[in-house]
Design an enzyme around this catalytic site. Structure first.
Site, short mmCIF file in Angstrom:
data_model
loop_
_atom_site.label_atom_id
_atom_site.label_comp_id
_atom_site.label_asym_id
_atom_site.label_seq_id
_atom_site.Cartn_x
_atom_site.Cartn_y
_atom_site.Cartn_z
N ASP A 140 37.76 47.58 40.88
CA ASP A 140 38.71 47.57 41.98
C ASP A 140 40.14 47.55 41.40
OD1 ASP A 140 39.23 47.44 44.88
OD2 ASP A 140 39.85 45.38 44.52
N TYR A 169 48.62 46.08 48.28
CA TYR A 169 48.43 47.16 49.27
C TYR A 169 49.79 47.68 49.75
CZ TYR A 169 43.39 46.40 49.67
OH TYR A 169 42.05 46.34 49.40
N HIS A 177 30.49 46.02 44.49
CA HIS A 177 31.92 45.92 44.21
C HIS A 177 32.25 44.70 43.34
CE1 HIS A 177 35.96 47.24 45.39
NE2 HIS A 177 36.30 45.97 45.53
#
Length: 380
Positions: free
Chosen positions: A177, A303, A355
Site C-alpha cells: 500500500d 490522500y 492487503h
C-alpha cells in the site's frame, strides 16, 4: 539526531471519556438486507462497540505493545516513532541485515508485529534481520511533515532514520500500500544504501507515453478501474474533504472503528469473515491507538496531498513482489512492475494474504523475505 526510548501510555481520563462515548453510541439501521452490502453491518458494529466499552482490556493490549522496544527520533525537525527489534546472531557470525517495514492505511505499526519476531529471531541466526517498523508521518506517534505528504518524502525521512539516526550503512525495505510506494522510492533514490526492495502490492506509477500498454496490461488496468468505481467512495472524500469526515470520526469512536474495519474486511483475504483475519482485540487495539492519539484526520493527509506524488523513476536495485491476494491486484501481469523494476528477481503469487499480508500471513511473509534477501546479504 537524537533517538530516545518510548513507551505507550494512554491516560485513565482518555479511557474513561472513550468508554462514556461508546456507551452513548447511536446506531443506524442497515440500508440493505444483505450482510455488509452497504458498508459495515450495524449489528456487527453494535457487538464490537459493546465489547470495546465493556470487555476489551486496553491495559493488557498496551502492555503487549510495550513488550516491543519503541523509540522516537527527531528527523527533519519532526518526531518519528518506530519499533526497533534487534536480530539474533551467533558469535563470529554475520550481522543481521537491517530491514525497514512500512505499513499503509488504515493501518499502523501493529500490522507488522506478528512477522517482526520471525524475522529478528529465526531458526537460523544467519537469516536474522534487524527490524525497524516506523509509524508513517501523521499516524499515531509520528508527526506530519511540514511539507506535503508524499511517498518520496517519506522515503527521504526513512533513509535519514536508517542511516543517520540508526547508523546503518546498508539496509533492505519492505511494504505494501503506501508502504509499497515508500519502499519503491527508497530503491529508486538510494541504490547505494538499499540492498533490495520487496512489496506486496505493486504500486503502479508507470508512464505509458513512451511504450503503450500491451493488451494484457490494458485489460488489467480496465479491470482495476472497474473495481475502483465500486470501492473508491472512502478515498474520494479523503482526497477532497478530509476535514469533514475527520470531524465526525474524531468525535465518535464507533464511527472511527467503522471507517477502519470497512477496509479491513474488504481488503483482507477473509472471504467476507472479518474475524478470520482480525480478531476483536487486535481491531480495538488499533482503533484505541488512533483514538488516543487523535490522528485519524492526519492519517488522511497522504490522500489529500496525493497530487504532489510523481511517478517512481526506474528502480535498479534487486526487487521482489509477493502479490497480495485482493481484488485490486488480481491478474496483475508481471510486465507492469517490470516497467519500473529493472531487476525484478522474485515474483510470487501465493494466493493467500490480502492487503495486510504481514498480519494475515506472517509466516509466509517471513519466508518470502528470507528467500529474496538471502542472496543479497553480506557483512553489514
Amino acid at each position: 539526531m537524537t533517538v530516545n526510548a518510548f513507551r505507550i501510555s494512554v491516560s485513565d481520563d482518555v479511557l474513561a471519556d472513550l468508554r462514556a462515548r461508546l456507551e452513548r453510541t447511536l446506531f443506524t439501521t442497515a440500508s440493505d438486507s444483505a450482510f455488509w452490502a452497504a458498508g459495515v453491518d450495524p449489528g456487527y458494529l453494535r457487538e464490537l462497540v459493546a465489547y470495546w466499552a465493556d470487555g476489551f482490556d486496553w491495559r493488557e493490549a498496551e502492555a503487549s505493545l510495550n513488550a516491543f522496544p519503541h523509540y522516537v527520533a527527531e528527523v527533519a525537525g519532526r518526531q518519528v516513532h518506530f519499533v526497533h527489534l534487534r536480530g539474533s546472531r551467533t558469535e563470529g557470525g554475520p550481522a543481521p541485515l537491517p530491514l525497514v517495514l512500512t505499513h499503509g492505511w488504515p493501518s499502523s505499526f501493529v500490522e507488522m508485529l506478528r512477522v517482526a519476531p520471525l524475522l529478528a529471531d529465526p531458526d537460523d541466526p544467519a537469516d536474522a534481520f534487524d527490524v525497524v517498523i516506523p509509524s508513517l508521518p501523521g499516524f499515531l506517534f509520528s508527526e506530519l511533515p511540514r511539507e506535503p505528504f508524499t511517498r518520496r518524502g517519506v522515503a527521504e525521512i526513512w533513509h535519514s532514520l536508517m542511516t543517520e539516526a540508526l547508523g546503518y550503512e546498508r539496509f533492505g525495505a519492505f511494504g505494501g500500500d503506501i508502504g509499497g510506494g515508500v519502499t519503491q522510492w527508497l530503491g529508486a533514490l538510494y541504490p547505494g544504501e538499499v540492498a533490495g526492495v520487496h512489496v506486496t502490492s505493486a504500486v503502479l506509477t508507470t508512464d505509458f507515453s513512451q511504450s503503450p500498454a500491451t493488451p494484457e496490461e490494458q485489460a488489467y488496468l480496465d479491470g482495476l478501474a472497474a473495481y475502483d468505481l465500486r470501492d473508491q467512495g472512502y478515498s474520494e472524500i479523503m482526497w477532497t474533504r478530509p476535514d469533514t469526515i475527520a470531524a465526525a470520526l474524531m468525535d465518535s469512536p464507533a464511527g472511527l472503528v467503522a471507517w477502519i474495519i470497512d477496509k479491513y474486511r474488504d481488503w483482507s483475504d477473509c472471504d467476507g469473515d472479518l474475524e478470520t483475519r482480525w480478531d476483536k482485540d487486535t481491531i480495538l487495539t488499533v482503533a484505541t491507538l488512533y483514538w488516543a492519539t487523535g490522528t485519524i484526520g492526519s492519517s488522511f493527509r497522504q490522500y489529500y496531498d496525493y497530487p504532489h506524488n510523481k511517478p517512481v523513476p526506474p528502480i535498479t536495485v534487486p526487487s521482489a513482489i509477493t502479490l497480495s491476494n485482493e481484488p485490486a491486484y488480481a491478474n496483475l501481469p508481471r510486465s507492469l512492475p517490470e516497467r519500473v523494476c529493472t531487476d525484478l528477481r522474485h515474483w510470487s503469487t501465493p494466493g493467500r494474504g490480502g492487503h495486510f499480508m504481514s498480519h494475515e500471513e506472517p509466516e509466509q511473509v517471513a519466508r518470502e523475505l528470507r528467500t529474496f534477501f538471502g542472496p543479497l546479504r553480506r557483512q553489514v
